[in-house]
Design an enzyme around this catalytic site. Sequence first.
Site, PDB file in Angstrom:
ATOM      1  N   GLU A 166       9.817  11.550 -18.939  1.00 32.66           N
ATOM      2  CA  GLU A 166       8.689  12.418 -18.575  1.00 32.66           C
ATOM      3  C   GLU A 166       7.538  11.587 -18.029  1.00 32.66           C
ATOM      4  O   GLU A 166       7.079  10.661 -18.705  1.00 32.66           O
ATOM      5  CB  GLU A 166       8.185  13.176 -19.804  1.00 32.66           C
ATOM      6  N   ASP A 205      15.056  16.301 -26.042  1.00 37.08           N
ATOM      7  CA  ASP A 205      14.321  15.953 -27.267  1.00 37.08           C
ATOM      8  C   ASP A 205      13.653  17.206 -27.845  1.00 37.08           C
ATOM      9  O   ASP A 205      13.014  17.146 -28.901  1.00 37.08           O
ATOM     10  CB  ASP A 205      13.324  14.809 -27.040  1.00 37.08           C
ATOM     11  N   SER A 206      13.867  18.357 -27.186  1.00 32.34           N
ATOM     12  CA  SER A 206      13.491  19.640 -27.800  1.00 32.34           C
ATOM     13  C   SER A 206      14.218  19.808 -29.133  1.00 32.34           C
ATOM     14  O   SER A 206      13.851  20.663 -29.940  1.00 32.34           O
ATOM     15  CB  SER A 206      13.829  20.807 -26.853  1.00 32.34           C
ATOM     16  N   LYS A 250      16.674  10.856 -18.956  1.00 27.05           N
ATOM     17  CA  LYS A 250      15.525  11.627 -18.439  1.00 27.05           C
ATOM     18  C   LYS A 250      14.235  11.079 -19.045  1.00 27.05           C
ATOM     19  O   LYS A 250      14.174  10.827 -20.252  1.00 27.05           O
ATOM     20  CB  LYS A 250      15.683  13.118 -18.769  1.00 27.05           C
ATOM     21  N   GLU A 286       8.649  21.545 -14.867  1.00 29.92           N
ATOM     22  CA  GLU A 286       8.453  22.466 -15.998  1.00 29.92           C
ATOM     23  C   GLU A 286       7.088  23.152 -15.914  1.00 29.92           C
ATOM     24  O   GLU A 286       6.040  22.475 -15.786  1.00 29.92           O
ATOM     25  CB  GLU A 286       8.567  21.689 -17.323  1.00 29.92           C
ATOM     26  N   ASP A 303      17.598  12.876 -23.012  1.00 30.76           N
ATOM     27  CA  ASP A 303      16.171  12.568 -22.976  1.00 30.76           C
ATOM     28  C   ASP A 303      15.893  11.226 -23.623  1.00 30.76           C
ATOM     29  O   ASP A 303      16.435  10.918 -24.694  1.00 30.76           O
ATOM     30  CB  ASP A 303      15.394  13.623 -23.792  1.00 30.76           C
TER      31      ASP A 303
HETATM   32  O1  KIV Z   1      13.837  18.602 -24.198  1.00 31.30           O
HETATM   33  C1  KIV Z   1      14.171  19.528 -23.460  1.00 31.30           C
HETATM   34  O2  KIV Z   1      14.874  20.458 -23.858  1.00 31.30           O
HETATM   35  C2  KIV Z   1      13.697  19.507 -22.081  1.00 31.30           C
HETATM   36  C3  KIV Z   1      13.894  20.735 -21.257  1.00 31.30           C
HETATM   37  C4  KIV Z   1      12.919  21.751 -21.667  1.00 31.30           C
HETATM   38  C5  KIV Z   1      13.813  20.461 -19.797  1.00 31.30           C
HETATM   39  O3  KIV Z   1      13.138  18.536 -21.637  1.00 31.30           O
END
Ligand code: KIV
Length: 262
Positions: A112, A42-43, A110, A179, A81
């Site tokens: 968090e 989600d970056s 994924k 992280e 994500d």
């Molecule tokens: O969203 C993302 O790119 C991430 C990585 C930084 C692990 O969660």
Amino acid sequence: MTLTQLRILKKEGEKITCLTAYDASFAYILDQAGIDMILVGDSLGMVIQGHDSTLPVTIEDMIYHCQQVHRCVQNSWLVVDMPFMSYATPSTALENAARLMREGQAQMVKLEGGAWLVETVRLLTERGIPVCAHLGLTPQSVHQLGGYRIQGRIESEVTQLRDDAIALQAAGASILILECIPGLIASDITADLEIPTIGIGAGSECDGQVLVLYDMLGITRGRKPSFSKDFLQETGTISVAITAFNDAVKKGSFPGKEHTFN
Ligand code: KIV
């Protein structure tokens, strides 16, 4: 790549490589270069959409980008994500994770967060959805954390990180992203777990390494993270830069001390 093969890599001490991708062309290059895992992170909210955080990213955005990436991935393990608030309750998580698998064609989701996710991780994994957990600096909680800052520097945070990691593994998580935590803490957590840990700003002792693709290609908007490295600068072409990252992680030459927090 399969989850079983990723577990074997940990057991045999071979480092796992992971990069983010958000579209078909980059996904193709990563896959061909032998990157073990591709993360549709989600970056993308920051590097593709230009937001200041990952919070505005929606489940529709993640499905759209995951579909693009999936079309060009043949070998790598594909993780996506779950965006902000898409797993706020176990039943919401199940519904949205199913969409990411069915419509986005991801192989793993994924999430968090720590022990509060135990019930959710158990529910997803019991229903056949592999889960990658994410501890340390969790960008979706940026406001709660008071900014993008290193975690695990005080005793209470270290204890919490260790307890959360064990609880998430016991609930069924198959991979753990760590992280921005001190290298020694990441090393201890990695030794305590049977599942692979993948570090970003967490030192060289994790079982694998992940970077945001745009950072390792030197096209970071704003301040470059100190734990990242521009592999394009020394190689000159994108595909050689990706291969250089893969080789450096496998050989253990990345991350170095200069990329690690104490
Ligand atoms: O969203 C993302 O790119 C991430 C990585 C930084 C692990 O969660």
